[in-house]
Design a protein around this motif. Sequence first.
Motif, PDB file in Angstrom:
ATOM      1  N   GLY A 191       0.775  -1.167   0.026  1.00 16.24           N
ATOM      2  CA  GLY A 191      -0.064  -0.014  -0.189  1.00 16.24           C
ATOM      3  C   GLY A 191       0.833   1.314   0.016  1.00 16.24           C
ATOM      4  O   GLY A 191       0.459   2.239  -0.747  1.00 16.24           O
ATOM      5  N   ILE A 192       2.318   1.234   0.626  1.00 13.32           N
ATOM      6  CA  ILE A 192       2.942   2.397   0.638  1.00 13.32           C
ATOM      7  C   ILE A 192       3.544   2.778  -0.580  1.00 13.32           C
ATOM      8  O   ILE A 192       3.651   3.736  -1.106  1.00 13.32           O
ATOM      9  CB  ILE A 192       3.964   2.283   1.754  1.00 13.32           C
ATOM     10  N   ALA A 193       3.870   1.504  -1.159  1.00 11.76           N
ATOM     11  CA  ALA A 193       4.577   1.444  -2.603  1.00 11.76           C
ATOM     12  C   ALA A 193       3.311   2.058  -3.619  1.00 11.76           C
ATOM     13  O   ALA A 193       3.705   2.747  -4.381  1.00 11.76           O
ATOM     14  CB  ALA A 193       4.910   0.007  -2.976  1.00 11.76           C
ATOM     15  N   LEU A 194       2.135   1.533  -3.505  1.00 11.98           N
ATOM     16  CA  LEU A 194       1.131   2.067  -4.371  1.00 11.98           C
ATOM     17  C   LEU A 194       1.064   3.591  -4.257  1.00 11.98           C
ATOM     18  O   LEU A 194       0.693   4.524  -5.353  1.00 11.98           O
ATOM     19  CB  LEU A 194      -0.175   1.341  -4.051  1.00 11.98           C
ATOM     20  N   ALA A 195       0.854   4.056  -2.876  1.00 10.74           N
ATOM     21  CA  ALA A 195       0.944   5.546  -2.996  1.00 10.74           C
ATOM     22  C   ALA A 195       2.032   6.402  -3.260  1.00 10.74           C
ATOM     23  O   ALA A 195       1.756   7.268  -3.863  1.00 10.74           O
ATOM     24  CB  ALA A 195       1.051   5.714  -1.398  1.00 10.74           C
ATOM     25  N   ALA A 196       3.187   5.583  -3.286  1.00 15.00           N
ATOM     26  CA  ALA A 196       4.391   6.270  -4.078  1.00 15.00           C
ATOM     27  C   ALA A 196       4.445   6.250  -5.310  1.00 15.00           C
ATOM     28  O   ALA A 196       4.662   7.324  -6.270  1.00 15.00           O
ATOM     29  CB  ALA A 196       5.787   5.475  -3.470  1.00 15.00           C
ATOM     30  N   LEU A 197       3.838   5.174  -5.897  1.00 22.56           N
ATOM     31  CA  LEU A 197       3.891   5.195  -7.450  1.00 22.56           C
ATOM     32  C   LEU A 197       2.821   5.785  -8.255  1.00 22.56           C
ATOM     33  O   LEU A 197       2.703   6.186  -9.389  1.00 22.56           O
ATOM     34  CB  LEU A 197       3.903   3.605  -8.098  1.00 22.56           C
ATOM     35  N   LEU A 198       1.423   5.972  -7.476  1.00 21.59           N
ATOM     36  CA  LEU A 198       0.157   6.556  -8.331  1.00 21.59           C
ATOM     37  C   LEU A 198      -0.017   7.846  -7.736  1.00 21.59           C
ATOM     38  O   LEU A 198      -0.657   8.621  -8.499  1.00 21.59           O
ATOM     39  CB  LEU A 198      -0.969   5.431  -7.840  1.00 21.59           C
ATOM     40  N   PHE A 199       0.427   8.310  -6.418  1.00 18.93           N
ATOM     41  CA  PHE A 199      -0.247   9.631  -6.101  1.00 18.93           C
ATOM     42  C   PHE A 199       0.961  10.512  -5.755  1.00 18.93           C
ATOM     43  O   PHE A 199       0.660  11.778  -5.927  1.00 18.93           O
ATOM     44  CB  PHE A 199      -1.011   9.414  -4.717  1.00 18.93           C
ATOM     45  N   LEU A 200       2.200  10.140  -5.427  1.00 18.97           N
ATOM     46  CA  LEU A 200       3.024  11.304  -4.981  1.00 18.97           C
ATOM     47  C   LEU A 200       4.005  11.411  -6.092  1.00 18.97           C
ATOM     48  O   LEU A 200       4.362  10.381  -6.754  1.00 18.97           O
ATOM     49  CB  LEU A 200       3.860  10.520  -3.914  1.00 18.97           C
ATOM     50  N   GLY A 201       4.733  12.467  -5.963  1.00 20.37           N
ATOM     51  CA  GLY A 201       5.776  12.844  -7.157  1.00 20.37           C
ATOM     52  C   GLY A 201       5.181  12.663  -8.550  1.00 20.37           C
ATOM     53  O   GLY A 201       4.361  13.328  -9.076  1.00 20.37           O
ATOM     54  N   ALA A 202       5.755  11.513  -9.130  1.00 23.31           N
ATOM     55  CA  ALA A 202       5.726  11.564 -10.847  1.00 23.31           C
ATOM     56  C   ALA A 202       4.845  10.392 -10.840  1.00 23.31           C
ATOM     57  O   ALA A 202       5.094   9.646 -11.912  1.00 23.31           O
ATOM     58  CB  ALA A 202       7.000  11.700 -11.393  1.00 23.31           C
ATOM     59  N   GLY A 203       3.593  10.328 -10.353  1.00 27.09           N
ATOM     60  CA  GLY A 203       2.654   8.956 -10.596  1.00 27.09           C
ATOM     61  C   GLY A 203       1.637   9.527 -11.440  1.00 27.09           C
ATOM     62  O   GLY A 203       2.006  10.149 -12.276  1.00 27.09           O
ATOM     63  N   LEU A 204       0.609   8.937 -11.530  1.00 24.35           N
ATOM     64  CA  LEU A 204      -0.477   9.319 -12.096  1.00 24.35           C
ATOM     65  C   LEU A 204      -1.002  10.821 -12.228  1.00 24.35           C
ATOM     66  O   LEU A 204      -1.167  11.359 -13.219  1.00 24.35           O
ATOM     67  CB  LEU A 204      -1.802   8.407 -11.543  1.00 24.35           C
TER      68      LEU A 204
END
Length: 166
Positions: free
Chosen positions: A42-55
């Motif tokens: 879940g933490i990885a999903l937050a990093a990949l989809l919502f934070l910084g350069a995600g979706l």
Amino acid sequence: MNDFGATTGGIGAVALGLVLLMYQFGRWRGGDPTPKVHFFAGIALAALLFLGAGLLGVMGGGAAAFGDGIGRYALEGATGVTAPAGAPGPVTGGERVGVGGAVVGLCVLAFYAGLIKSGRPDLREPLLRGALVGVCLGAAGGLIGMAIGMIRTSGNSVGDVLLGII
């Protein structure tokens, strides 16, 4: 937003993230049988989809590029002067970096959606708690913010490899 509002929002996000993290630690100490990997996913999903350069970064970069194209077209149409073809402006990060991370994030999200739909509804709560902790603490500085940056960077690298294969 003024400085007071930004500070209050940041402190509130960090406090909420810490409360959720301590709640999860308490569940683990209390004998929660759900493996820890789902919380960290879940933490990885937050990093990949919502934070910084995600979706959100990809959408923001796309919107910026679209707005630049519309503005250039309107300016050239209104003045009749064609803008010289020079070097493009600096890339804001969303267009170049976020696509790979967004692809990996969507793959992980699809994996967990399949697990939850196929009879593992117990994974929903730790995954959502992990995502909330990732969003609340990942935007803040410190060790967790640094770890979120490493997750996002490695996700972008894996995503770029996947996109190169396809």
